[in-house]
Design a protein around this motif. Structure first.
Motif, PDB file in Angstrom:
ATOM      1  N   GLU A  44       0.827  -1.206   0.000  1.00 49.91           N
ATOM      2  CA  GLU A  44       0.000   0.000   0.000  1.00 49.91           C
ATOM      3  C   GLU A  44       0.867   1.265   0.000  1.00 49.91           C
ATOM      4  OE1 GLU A  44      -2.715   2.069   3.323  1.00 49.91           O
ATOM      5  OE2 GLU A  44      -3.425   0.095   2.680  1.00 49.91           O
ATOM      6  N   ALA A  45       1.983   1.210   0.733  1.00 52.51           N
ATOM      7  CA  ALA A  45       2.864   2.376   0.839  1.00 52.51           C
ATOM      8  C   ALA A  45       3.852   2.477  -0.318  1.00 52.51           C
ATOM      9  CB  ALA A  45       3.622   2.320   2.165  1.00 52.51           C
ATOM     10  N   GLY A  46       3.896   1.442  -1.173  1.00 51.92           N
ATOM     11  CA  GLY A  46       4.838   1.443  -2.289  1.00 51.92           C
ATOM     12  C   GLY A  46       6.281   1.270  -1.844  1.00 51.92           C
ATOM     13  N   LEU A  47       6.466   0.493  -0.762  1.00 47.89           N
ATOM     14  CA  LEU A  47       7.798   0.273  -0.196  1.00 47.89           C
ATOM     15  C   LEU A  47       8.201  -1.182  -0.324  1.00 47.89           C
ATOM     16  CD1 LEU A  47       7.248   2.301   3.095  1.00 47.89           C
ATOM     17  CD2 LEU A  47       8.579   3.032   1.100  1.00 47.89           C
ATOM     18  N   ASP A  48       9.489  -1.417  -0.248  1.00 48.95           N
ATOM     19  CA  ASP A  48      10.017  -2.770  -0.267  1.00 48.95           C
ATOM     20  C   ASP A  48       9.661  -3.473   1.042  1.00 48.95           C
ATOM     21  OD1 ASP A  48      12.014  -4.822  -1.331  1.00 48.95           O
ATOM     22  OD2 ASP A  48      12.868  -4.332   0.637  1.00 48.95           O
ATOM     23  N   ARG A  49       9.101  -4.663   0.962  1.00 49.25           N
ATOM     24  CA  ARG A  49       8.670  -5.397   2.150  1.00 49.25           C
ATOM     25  C   ARG A  49       9.825  -5.654   3.111  1.00 49.25           C
ATOM     26  NH1 ARG A  49       8.763 -10.166   4.438  1.00 49.25           N
ATOM     27  NH2 ARG A  49       9.745 -11.222   2.710  1.00 49.25           N
ATOM     28  N   TYR A  50      10.985  -5.972   2.579  1.00 47.16           N
ATOM     29  CA  TYR A  50      12.124  -6.263   3.447  1.00 47.16           C
ATOM     30  C   TYR A  50      12.555  -5.028   4.228  1.00 47.16           C
ATOM     31  CZ  TYR A  50      12.241 -10.564   0.791  1.00 47.16           C
ATOM     32  OH  TYR A  50      11.876 -11.745   0.217  1.00 47.16           O
ATOM     33  N   THR A  51      12.533  -3.878   3.586  1.00 48.92           N
ATOM     34  CA  THR A  51      12.876  -2.635   4.268  1.00 48.92           C
ATOM     35  C   THR A  51      11.858  -2.330   5.358  1.00 48.92           C
ATOM     36  OG1 THR A  51      13.929  -1.764   2.282  1.00 48.92           O
ATOM     37  CG2 THR A  51      13.261  -0.155   3.942  1.00 48.92           C
ATOM     38  N   VAL A  52      10.581  -2.508   5.048  1.00 53.68           N
ATOM     39  CA  VAL A  52       9.517  -2.273   6.019  1.00 53.68           C
ATOM     40  C   VAL A  52       9.701  -3.205   7.214  1.00 53.68           C
ATOM     41  CG1 VAL A  52       7.034  -2.502   6.445  1.00 53.68           C
ATOM     42  CG2 VAL A  52       7.854  -1.371   4.365  1.00 53.68           C
ATOM     43  N   GLU A  53       9.928  -4.472   6.955  1.00 53.37           N
ATOM     44  CA  GLU A  53      10.084  -5.437   8.048  1.00 53.37           C
ATOM     45  C   GLU A  53      11.297  -5.100   8.911  1.00 53.37           C
ATOM     46  OE1 GLU A  53      10.358 -10.221   8.906  1.00 53.37           O
ATOM     47  OE2 GLU A  53      10.210  -9.527   6.837  1.00 53.37           O
ATOM     48  N   MET A  54      12.412  -4.769   8.295  1.00 53.37           N
ATOM     49  CA  MET A  54      13.631  -4.449   9.025  1.00 53.37           C
ATOM     50  C   MET A  54      13.423  -3.222   9.915  1.00 53.37           C
ATOM     51  SD  MET A  54      17.472  -3.773   7.544  1.00 53.37           S
ATOM     52  CE  MET A  54      16.937  -2.404   6.522  1.00 53.37           C
ATOM     53  N   GLU A  55      12.795  -2.188   9.370  1.00 56.85           N
ATOM     54  CA  GLU A  55      12.561  -0.968  10.138  1.00 56.85           C
ATOM     55  C   GLU A  55      11.571  -1.193  11.279  1.00 56.85           C
ATOM     56  OE1 GLU A  55      13.689   2.451  10.187  1.00 56.85           O
ATOM     57  OE2 GLU A  55      15.266   1.139   9.476  1.00 56.85           O
ATOM     58  N   LEU A  56      10.536  -1.978  11.013  1.00 56.14           N
ATOM     59  CA  LEU A  56       9.542  -2.262  12.047  1.00 56.14           C
ATOM     60  C   LEU A  56      10.185  -3.038  13.197  1.00 56.14           C
ATOM     61  CD1 LEU A  56       6.618  -2.130  13.032  1.00 56.14           C
ATOM     62  CD2 LEU A  56       6.195  -4.239  11.719  1.00 56.14           C
ATOM     63  N   LYS A  57      10.981  -4.039  12.876  1.00 54.19           N
ATOM     64  CA  LYS A  57      11.663  -4.815  13.912  1.00 54.19           C
ATOM     65  C   LYS A  57      12.620  -3.933  14.708  1.00 54.19           C
ATOM     66  CE  LYS A  57      11.294  -9.320  11.702  1.00 54.19           C
ATOM     67  NZ  LYS A  57      10.278  -9.820  12.613  1.00 54.19           N
ATOM     68  N   ARG A  58      13.342  -3.044  14.032  1.00 54.35           N
ATOM     69  CA  ARG A  58      14.252  -2.139  14.730  1.00 54.35           C
ATOM     70  C   ARG A  58      13.479  -1.230  15.670  1.00 54.35           C
ATOM     71  NH1 ARG A  58      15.387   2.715  14.911  1.00 54.35           N
ATOM     72  NH2 ARG A  58      14.196   3.299  13.089  1.00 54.35           N
ATOM     73  N   LEU A  59      12.357  -0.690  15.198  1.00 58.19           N
ATOM     74  CA  LEU A  59      11.532   0.194  16.005  1.00 58.19           C
ATOM     75  C   LEU A  59      11.037  -0.503  17.271  1.00 58.19           C
ATOM     76  CD1 LEU A  59       9.923   2.899  16.256  1.00 58.19           C
ATOM     77  CD2 LEU A  59       8.078   1.729  15.034  1.00 58.19           C
ATOM     78  N   VAL A  60      10.586  -1.736  17.122  1.00 59.63           N
ATOM     79  CA  VAL A  60      10.026  -2.478  18.250  1.00 59.63           C
ATOM     80  C   VAL A  60      11.105  -3.018  19.179  1.00 59.63           C
ATOM     81  CG1 VAL A  60       8.739  -4.581  18.850  1.00 59.63           C
ATOM     82  CG2 VAL A  60       7.864  -3.042  17.090  1.00 59.63           C
ATOM     83  N   ARG A  61      12.156  -3.560  18.598  1.00 64.55           N
ATOM     84  CA  ARG A  61      13.183  -4.233  19.410  1.00 64.55           C
ATOM     85  C   ARG A  61      14.244  -3.294  19.968  1.00 64.55           C
ATOM     86  NH1 ARG A  61      14.054  -9.761  15.892  1.00 64.55           N
ATOM     87  NH2 ARG A  61      11.833 -10.271  15.774  1.00 64.55           N
ATOM     88  N   HIS A  62      14.441  -2.166  19.327  1.00 66.73           N
ATOM     89  CA  HIS A  62      15.490  -1.225  19.736  1.00 66.73           C
ATOM     90  C   HIS A  62      14.961   0.207  19.753  1.00 66.73           C
ATOM     91  CE1 HIS A  62      18.246  -4.571  19.316  1.00 66.73           C
ATOM     92  NE2 HIS A  62      17.767  -4.777  18.119  1.00 66.73           N
ATOM     93  N   PRO A  63      13.958   0.483  20.567  1.00 68.21           N
ATOM     94  CA  PRO A  63      13.350   1.822  20.552  1.00 68.21           C
ATOM     95  C   PRO A  63      14.330   2.919  20.960  1.00 68.21           C
ATOM     96  CG  PRO A  63      12.538   0.536  22.409  1.00 68.21           C
ATOM     97  CD  PRO A  63      13.336  -0.391  21.535  1.00 68.21           C
ATOM     98  N   GLU A  64      15.376   2.569  21.687  1.00 68.91           N
ATOM     99  CA  GLU A  64      16.355   3.565  22.101  1.00 68.91           C
ATOM    100  C   GLU A  64      17.104   4.145  20.914  1.00 68.91           C
ATOM    101  OE1 GLU A  64      18.408  -0.373  21.882  1.00 68.91           O
ATOM    102  OE2 GLU A  64      16.518   0.292  22.745  1.00 68.91           O
ATOM    103  N   ALA A  65      17.135   3.445  19.790  1.00 68.76           N
ATOM    104  CA  ALA A  65      17.821   3.906  18.582  1.00 68.76           C
ATOM    105  C   ALA A  65      16.942   4.855  17.766  1.00 68.76           C
ATOM    106  CB  ALA A  65      18.237   2.717  17.722  1.00 68.76           C
ATOM    107  N   GLU A  66      15.716   5.084  18.193  1.00 70.39           N
ATOM    108  CA  GLU A  66      14.775   5.899  17.440  1.00 70.39           C
ATOM    109  C   GLU A  66      15.288   7.320  17.211  1.00 70.39           C
ATOM    110  OE1 GLU A  66      11.412   6.650  15.216  1.00 70.39           O
ATOM    111  OE2 GLU A  66      12.266   4.787  15.897  1.00 70.39           O
ATOM    112  N   GLY A  67      16.066   7.862  18.122  1.00 69.61           N
ATOM    113  CA  GLY A  67      16.560   9.218  17.972  1.00 69.61           C
ATOM    114  C   GLY A  67      17.740   9.345  17.021  1.00 69.61           C
ATOM    115  N   ASP A  68      18.270   8.239  16.516  1.00 68.16           N
ATOM    116  CA  ASP A  68      19.439   8.259  15.620  1.00 68.16           C
ATOM    117  C   ASP A  68      19.095   8.836  14.274  1.00 68.16           C
ATOM    118  OD1 ASP A  68      20.900   7.156  17.610  1.00 68.16           O
ATOM    119  OD2 ASP A  68      20.871   5.126  16.805  1.00 68.16           O
TER     120      ASP A  68
END
Length: 68
Positions: A44-68
């Motif tokens: 729906e967003a016109g994005l690569d699924r692998y990129t979406v999955e990687m970013e979502l996992k990073r957001l959930v698993r490493h929220p402290e990195a969100e400010g990077d």
């Protein structure tokens, strides 16, 4: 990394799946539901699924990195 505006329901699904995995309780059905939601969002967003999955996992698993 990509700056993706994830919907709350997708973040909540991934969070629940990650927490279940940490407890050793993640089911194949729950994992499949998360993958289907990721795929649908990426399409729906016109994005690569692998990129979406990687970013979502990073957001959930490493929220402290969100400010990077």
């Amino acid at each position: 990394m990509a700056d993706i505006d994830f919907p709350d329901d997708l973040i909540n699904m991934e969070t629940a799946a990650w927490e279940a995995a940490q407890r050793g309780e993640l089911t194949a059905g729950q994992a499949a539901d998360v993958q289907a939601a990721i795929t649908a969002f990426a399409k729906e967003a016109g994005l690569d699924r692998y990129t979406v999955e990687m970013e979502l996992k990073r957001l959930v698993r490493h929220p402290e990195a969100e400010g990077d």
